[in-house]
Design a protein around this motif. Structure first.
Motif, PDB file in Angstrom:
ATOM      1  N   ARG A   1     -45.398  13.038  -5.083  1.00 45.00           N
ATOM      2  CA  ARG A   1     -46.272  13.466  -6.179  1.00 45.00           C
ATOM      3  C   ARG A   1     -47.618  13.885  -5.609  1.00 45.00           C
ATOM      4  O   ARG A   1     -48.298  13.108  -4.933  1.00 45.00           O
ATOM      5  N   ILE A   2     -47.979  15.120  -5.870  1.00 45.76           N
ATOM      6  CA  ILE A   2     -49.296  15.604  -5.478  1.00 45.76           C
ATOM      7  C   ILE A   2     -50.138  15.667  -6.745  1.00 45.76           C
ATOM      8  O   ILE A   2     -49.794  16.389  -7.687  1.00 45.76           O
ATOM      9  N   PRO A   3     -51.203  14.893  -6.814  1.00 44.10           N
ATOM     10  CA  PRO A   3     -52.015  14.878  -8.034  1.00 44.10           C
ATOM     11  C   PRO A   3     -52.672  16.233  -8.268  1.00 44.10           C
ATOM     12  O   PRO A   3     -52.918  16.989  -7.325  1.00 44.10           O
ATOM     13  N   PRO A   4     -52.956  16.551  -9.523  1.00 40.99           N
ATOM     14  CA  PRO A   4     -53.610  17.833  -9.819  1.00 40.99           C
ATOM     15  C   PRO A   4     -55.006  17.888  -9.190  1.00 40.99           C
ATOM     16  O   PRO A   4     -55.602  16.848  -8.878  1.00 40.99           O
ATOM     17  N   LEU A   5     -55.495  19.067  -9.002  1.00 38.94           N
ATOM     18  CA  LEU A   5     -56.780  19.288  -8.342  1.00 38.94           C
ATOM     19  C   LEU A   5     -57.918  18.549  -9.046  1.00 38.94           C
ATOM     20  O   LEU A   5     -58.829  18.045  -8.403  1.00 38.94           O
ATOM     21  N   ARG A   6     -57.860  18.449 -10.365  1.00 36.18           N
ATOM     22  CA  ARG A   6     -58.930  17.766 -11.095  1.00 36.18           C
ATOM     23  C   ARG A   6     -59.020  16.289 -10.740  1.00 36.18           C
ATOM     24  O   ARG A   6     -60.024  15.647 -10.969  1.00 36.18           O
ATOM     25  N   GLU A   7     -57.932  15.737 -10.164  1.00 37.26           N
ATOM     26  CA  GLU A   7     -57.945  14.348  -9.729  1.00 37.26           C
ATOM     27  C   GLU A   7     -58.293  14.223  -8.245  1.00 37.26           C
ATOM     28  O   GLU A   7     -58.395  13.125  -7.708  1.00 37.26           O
ATOM     29  N   ARG A   8     -58.480  15.372  -7.583  1.00 36.50           N
ATOM     30  CA  ARG A   8     -58.851  15.385  -6.159  1.00 36.50           C
ATOM     31  C   ARG A   8     -60.172  16.132  -5.996  1.00 36.50           C
ATOM     32  O   ARG A   8     -60.264  17.127  -5.288  1.00 36.50           O
ATOM     33  N   LYS A   9     -61.207  15.662  -6.667  1.00 36.38           N
ATOM     34  CA  LYS A   9     -62.512  16.350  -6.683  1.00 36.38           C
ATOM     35  C   LYS A   9     -63.047  16.593  -5.274  1.00 36.38           C
ATOM     36  O   LYS A   9     -63.713  17.598  -5.035  1.00 36.38           O
ATOM     37  N   GLU A  10     -62.761  15.667  -4.350  1.00 37.25           N
ATOM     38  CA  GLU A  10     -63.304  15.814  -3.000  1.00 37.25           C
ATOM     39  C   GLU A  10     -62.748  17.042  -2.281  1.00 37.25           C
ATOM     40  O   GLU A  10     -63.351  17.561  -1.350  1.00 37.25           O
ATOM     41  N   GLU A  11     -61.613  17.558  -2.722  1.00 41.76           N
ATOM     42  CA  GLU A  11     -61.006  18.726  -2.080  1.00 41.76           C
ATOM     43  C   GLU A  11     -61.490  20.049  -2.671  1.00 41.76           C
ATOM     44  O   GLU A  11     -61.303  21.092  -2.054  1.00 41.76           O
ATOM     45  N   ILE A  12     -62.100  20.003  -3.837  1.00 37.40           N
ATOM     46  CA  ILE A  12     -62.495  21.243  -4.521  1.00 37.40           C
ATOM     47  C   ILE A  12     -63.460  22.056  -3.670  1.00 37.40           C
ATOM     48  O   ILE A  12     -63.248  23.249  -3.436  1.00 37.40           O
TER      49      ILE A  12
ATOM     50  N   ALA B   1     -62.850  25.584  -1.888  1.00 42.13           N
ATOM     51  CA  ALA B   1     -63.697  26.689  -2.335  1.00 42.13           C
ATOM     52  C   ALA B   1     -64.362  27.375  -1.141  1.00 42.13           C
ATOM     53  O   ALA B   1     -64.383  28.611  -1.064  1.00 42.13           O
ATOM     54  N   GLN B   2     -64.870  26.594  -0.199  1.00 31.29           N
ATOM     55  CA  GLN B   2     -65.514  27.180   0.989  1.00 31.29           C
ATOM     56  C   GLN B   2     -64.501  27.948   1.847  1.00 31.29           C
ATOM     57  O   GLN B   2     -64.800  29.016   2.378  1.00 31.29           O
ATOM     58  N   ARG B   3     -63.303  27.406   1.940  1.00 31.56           N
ATOM     59  CA  ARG B   3     -62.259  28.085   2.724  1.00 31.56           C
ATOM     60  C   ARG B   3     -61.883  29.425   2.077  1.00 31.56           C
ATOM     61  O   ARG B   3     -61.780  30.445   2.760  1.00 31.56           O
ATOM     62  N   PHE B   4     -61.690  29.400   0.740  1.00 35.27           N
ATOM     63  CA  PHE B   4     -61.353  30.644   0.040  1.00 35.27           C
ATOM     64  C   PHE B   4     -62.504  31.648   0.136  1.00 35.27           C
ATOM     65  O   PHE B   4     -62.284  32.839   0.345  1.00 35.27           O
ATOM     66  N   LEU B   5     -63.728  31.165  -0.002  1.00 34.96           N
ATOM     67  CA  LEU B   5     -64.890  32.060   0.051  1.00 34.96           C
ATOM     68  C   LEU B   5     -64.997  32.734   1.423  1.00 34.96           C
ATOM     69  O   LEU B   5     -65.246  33.940   1.512  1.00 34.96           O
ATOM     70  N   ALA B   6     -64.781  31.970   2.486  1.00 37.13           N
ATOM     71  CA  ALA B   6     -64.830  32.542   3.836  1.00 37.13           C
ATOM     72  C   ALA B   6     -63.750  33.617   3.994  1.00 37.13           C
ATOM     73  O   ALA B   6     -64.016  34.705   4.539  1.00 37.13           O
ATOM     74  N   ARG B   7     -62.567  33.332   3.480  1.00 39.00           N
ATOM     75  CA  ARG B   7     -61.477  34.311   3.592  1.00 39.00           C
ATOM     76  C   ARG B   7     -61.792  35.587   2.811  1.00 39.00           C
ATOM     77  O   ARG B   7     -61.603  36.694   3.309  1.00 39.00           O
TER      78      ARG B   7
ATOM     79  N   VAL C   1     -54.930  24.707  -7.660  1.00 36.16           N
ATOM     80  CA  VAL C   1     -55.483  25.419  -6.509  1.00 36.16           C
ATOM     81  C   VAL C   1     -55.451  26.930  -6.732  1.00 36.16           C
ATOM     82  O   VAL C   1     -56.388  27.640  -6.355  1.00 36.16           O
ATOM     83  N   ARG C   2     -54.424  27.426  -7.376  1.00 36.70           N
ATOM     84  CA  ARG C   2     -54.337  28.867  -7.605  1.00 36.70           C
ATOM     85  C   ARG C   2     -55.476  29.346  -8.512  1.00 36.70           C
ATOM     86  O   ARG C   2     -56.070  30.401  -8.285  1.00 36.70           O
ATOM     87  N   GLU C   3     -55.819  28.575  -9.535  1.00 38.93           N
ATOM     88  CA  GLU C   3     -56.921  28.954 -10.411  1.00 38.93           C
ATOM     89  C   GLU C   3     -58.243  28.927  -9.639  1.00 38.93           C
ATOM     90  O   GLU C   3     -59.084  29.815  -9.804  1.00 38.93           O
ATOM     91  N   LEU C   4     -58.428  27.930  -8.796  1.00 38.22           N
ATOM     92  CA  LEU C   4     -59.634  27.854  -7.970  1.00 38.22           C
ATOM     93  C   LEU C   4     -59.718  29.063  -7.045  1.00 38.22           C
ATOM     94  O   LEU C   4     -60.772  29.697  -6.913  1.00 38.22           O
ATOM     95  N   GLU C   5     -58.619  29.418  -6.419  1.00 42.32           N
ATOM     96  CA  GLU C   5     -58.591  30.569  -5.510  1.00 42.32           C
ATOM     97  C   GLU C   5     -58.962  31.857  -6.259  1.00 42.32           C
ATOM     98  O   GLU C   5     -59.771  32.654  -5.780  1.00 42.32           O
TER      99      GLU C   5
END
Length: 191
Positions: A4-15, A19-25, A53-57
């Motif tokens: 089970r991979i929790p949804p992004l909203r439950e993994r705030k530390e990864e947001i 975001a920085q990784r997507f922005l750099a790309r 993650v797709r919505e964040l990207e």
């Protein structure tokens, strides 16, 4: 074995990391040099990310490409907060079905259209029924269903002459209304 991979909203530390990784790309892909403002960074952490993650990207791509993307994102976050969307409401078994959402949207659109037509014809229900192409009874039912009421009583806009003709003397208390009322009465026989 289930992972089970929790949804992004439950993994705030990864947001912010994502975001920085997507922005750099996207900066490299579109030859830009954008950075996230502190306000936008705070909004990224507040946002519920229903699309994970797709919505964040996709949002980071918009933020990189569009000039007014930060305003659009700010508006989106504010709107979701106003309508009371919360992560728990989206995942609960009692969450509204698509059919319920569509029904509510249709009812609100119907209510708005009905109110606009009634105001336009000054609450002349027969005229409103004709314009809306429904029976008079259907119109009355819809008005009741939508709990619509005129902003002012329908008789408030009638000219004082008409009110005077009905015999309501309290409404014809102005001098002009009294004169109009006298002129509408049949002449008194002369002696």
């Amino acid at each position: 074995m289930e992972i089970r991979i929790p949804p992004l909203r439950e993994r705030k530390e990864e947001i912010l990391v994502l975001a920085q990784r997507f922005l750099a790309r996207f900066n490299e892909q579109y030859r830009r040099n954008k950075e996230l403002s502190p306000a936008t960074t705070a909004k990224l952490l507040q946002y519920a990310w229903r699309g994970n993650v797709r919505e964040l990207e996709n949002m980071i791509r918009r933020l990189d490409v569009l000039h007014d993307a930060e305003e659009v994102f700010d508006h989106l976050v504010t709107r979701r907060q106003q309508i009371g969307w919360s992560p728990s409401s989206a995942t609960s078994p009692s969450a509204d079905s698509l059919r319920d959402i569509a029904r509510r949207g249709a009812q609100e659109a119907e209510r708005k259209a009905l109110a606009e037509v009634l105001e336009r014809v000054q609450w002349n229900r027969a005229e409103a029924a004709r314009i809306l192409k429904v029976s008079y009874k259907t119109l009355l039912n819809k008005i009741s269903e939508c709990q619509l009421k005129p902003r002012r009583p329908p008789h408030a806009s009638l000219p004082s002459r008409v009110v005077a003709m009905t015999g309501d003397q309290s409404a014809a208390s102005t001098p002009r209304a009294r004169n109009s009322a006298r002129s509408l009465r049949s002449p008194e026989p002369s002696i």
